[in-house]
Write an enzyme that holds these catalytic residues in place. Structure first.
Site, PDB file in Angstrom:
ATOM      1  N   ASN A   7      37.606  48.557  47.246  1.00  0.00           N
ATOM      2  CA  ASN A   7      38.295  47.421  46.649  1.00  0.00           C
ATOM      3  C   ASN A   7      37.945  46.213  47.509  1.00  0.00           C
ATOM      4  OD1 ASN A   7      40.037  45.505  45.695  1.00  0.00           O
ATOM      5  ND2 ASN A   7      41.874  46.785  45.825  1.00  0.00           N
ATOM      6  N   ARG A  99      36.749  48.966  42.307  1.00  0.00           N
ATOM      7  CA  ARG A  99      37.708  48.214  41.510  1.00  0.00           C
ATOM      8  C   ARG A  99      37.026  46.904  41.129  1.00  0.00           C
ATOM      9  NH1 ARG A  99      42.453  44.456  43.510  1.00  0.00           N
ATOM     10  NH2 ARG A  99      43.384  44.039  41.496  1.00  0.00           N
ATOM     11  N   HIS A 189      46.039  44.612  36.662  1.00  0.00           N
ATOM     12  CA  HIS A 189      46.766  45.773  37.209  1.00  0.00           C
ATOM     13  C   HIS A 189      46.687  46.954  36.243  1.00  0.00           C
ATOM     14  CE1 HIS A 189      49.710  43.074  39.731  1.00  0.00           C
ATOM     15  NE2 HIS A 189      48.662  43.445  40.460  1.00  0.00           N
ATOM     16  N   ARG A 250      52.110  33.331  43.699  1.00  0.00           N
ATOM     17  CA  ARG A 250      51.746  32.778  42.390  1.00  0.00           C
ATOM     18  C   ARG A 250      53.000  32.446  41.596  1.00  0.00           C
ATOM     19  NH1 ARG A 250      48.194  37.644  41.173  1.00  0.00           N
ATOM     20  NH2 ARG A 250      46.450  37.359  42.603  1.00  0.00           N
ATOM     21  N   GLU A 396      46.089  53.518  42.461  1.00  0.00           N
ATOM     22  CA  GLU A 396      44.913  53.068  41.716  1.00  0.00           C
ATOM     23  C   GLU A 396      43.651  53.757  42.212  1.00  0.00           C
ATOM     24  OE1 GLU A 396      45.612  48.472  41.057  1.00  0.00           O
ATOM     25  OE2 GLU A 396      46.763  49.260  42.727  1.00  0.00           O
TER      26      GLU A 396
END
Ligand code: AMP
Length: 416
Positions: A7, A99, A189, A250, A396
């Site tokens: 990742n 990813r 996601h 965010r 993940e």
């Protein structure tokens, strides 16, 4: 087979080596044999490597770029010091899974990387200028270090949300901008929402077509998804990961008129505005203290800090708004599922998000809620709840490794 899962972020590289294959997938016998992270790539980097036995190596050294970071990871993996007995040489890494943040409209599932796939990922750079270039750097560096023959797979954050209908993914702006520039909601996601839905049906031993849940990935980035008949029906992130829930830094949902207004009032450039909404907003922006929920909860409790409380209030309120909307969209759900650093570890936030939901059949069991932390999986609703609540620690990396192993074995790769 040993799959190296990567990742790659702007200045960081997270990795896991997962020992998996079709048989191990079928019996849930696959496992992580090494993991780690390289942070602050481009300067004096911090490296943290850990083997299966929990032996940790911390070092700091200059690391120029992603290529050098992966090189360092590989050297550690084969070293005697690492203590990973099944990896003696580079040849013991059999495939790599990456990813990739944005797959645009092109990728509805994971794929083996070919020159055409790289070209398609490059085409999505416009949509994810902050992420896709780093993901590509990781892919190229891997081919360079392990040779072009190493099978590599791309697993997209957007893929799981491909099943959204147009009414969920289209913005109500002139349609031509969707046709011309592919402006739409993609959602992110996806690997996490897909994993959590998978674990839920394994836990309950129910067929995948019957999964009707709302998943809440609450970490530093946060998103919600409405999952109907096993597939994503709607999700809170948009064309980019900026839309939706309040996140660490965010803003999530905001009236777009605010952007122009602030640019005019404060003389911000579009880059400054983007940085403001992505890096200086959310929990950090409201509290003026931190993007870290743990610290905010401590501040609110120990010093009754007004803005820490406000940041938490807005965070909880936004999550509840999405749950309400998704209950409506789904026509009721069977469960709410919490994942991500906050979702997995904060009974307080979970309790506040689920407060006053008796009207739709959900009551949290305080003892179960308090006990379900530190990557524990389980139900947190009280017996008799008709809308149940669970905590399912996300993984993940495991799905990335499994998709990679399936692709290498030429087996079917599920999209959901
Ligand atoms: P992630 O991006 O999934 O690693 O999640 C990071 C977020 O999880 C940060 O806001 C952390 O403060 C939060 N987090 C981790 N542990 C806890 C905890 N025990 N209580 C509240 N928030 C936590």
């Amino acid at each position: 087979m040993n799959v190296l899962v990567l990742n790659a972020g702007s200045s960081s590289l997270k990795f896991q080596v997962i020992d998996t294959d079709l048989e191990k997938i079928a019996s849930d016998a696959d496992r992580c044999i090494a993991r780690g992270v390289v942070e602050r790539i481009g300067s004096q980097a911090l490296l943290r490597f850990e083997n299966e036995g929990g032996k940790v190596l911390h070092t700091a050294q200059p690391i120029r770029d992603h290529h050098a970071a992966i090189d360092q990871v590989m050297r550690w993996l084969i070293s005697a010091e690492a203590g990973v007995p099944t990896i003696q040489s580079f040849a013991d890494i059999h495939a790599a899974g990456h990813r990739v943040v944005h797959g645009g409209e092109k990728f509805a599932r994971s794929v083996l990387i070919t020159p055409e796939v790289i070209a398609d990922i490059e085409e999505c750079i416009d949509l994810a200028p902050l992420h896709n270039p780093d993901n590509l750097r990781g892919i190229r560096a891997m081919a360079d270090i392990l040779g072009p023959g190493i099978p590599q797979a791309a697993v997209f954050d957007t893929a799981f949300h491909h099943s959204m209908p147009p009414r969920s993914y289209l913005y109500a702006i002139p349609y031509q901008f969707y046709r011309r520039h592919r402006v739409r909601r993609y959602g992110f996601h996806g690997t996490s929402h897909r994993y959590v839905a998978y674990r839920y049906r394994r836990m309950l031993n129910i067929p995948k077509e019957t999964v009707r849940v709302i998943t809440l990935h609450l970490g530093n980035g946060c998103s919600a998804a409405a999952i109907d008949a096993g597939r994503s029906l709607d999700t809170s992130m948009g064309m980019t990961p900026l839309e939706g829930l309040v996140m660490g830094t965010r803003a999530g949902d905001i009236d777009p008129a605010v952007v122009e207004y602030l640019m005019e009032k404060e003389g911000f450039s579009s880059q400054q505005m983007e940085a403001l909404l992505n890096k200086q907003s959310g929990l950090l922006g409201v509290s003026g203290l931190t993007n870290d929920m743990r610290d905010l909860l401590a501040e609110a409790q120990e010093h009754d800090d007004r803005r820490a409380r406000l940041a938490i209030d807005i965070f909880v309120h936004r999550a509840r708004k999405y749950i309400g909307a998704y209950l409506m969209e789904l026509g009721g759900a069977d469960a709410l599922i919490f994942a991500g650093g906050i979702g997995e570890n904060s009974p307080e936030i979970r309790e506040r998000i689920c407060a006053g939901m008796d009207w739709c059949g959900l009551r949290i069991d305080p003892a179960r809620n308090a006990a379900t932390v530190n990557r524990k999986e389980g139900e947190i609703s009280a017996d008799g709840s008709t809308l149940r609540a669970y905590v399912i620690p996300t993984d993940e990396e495991l799905l990335i490794a499994r998709d990679t192993a399936r692709l290498v074995a030429k087996a079917e790769v599920p999209a959901w």
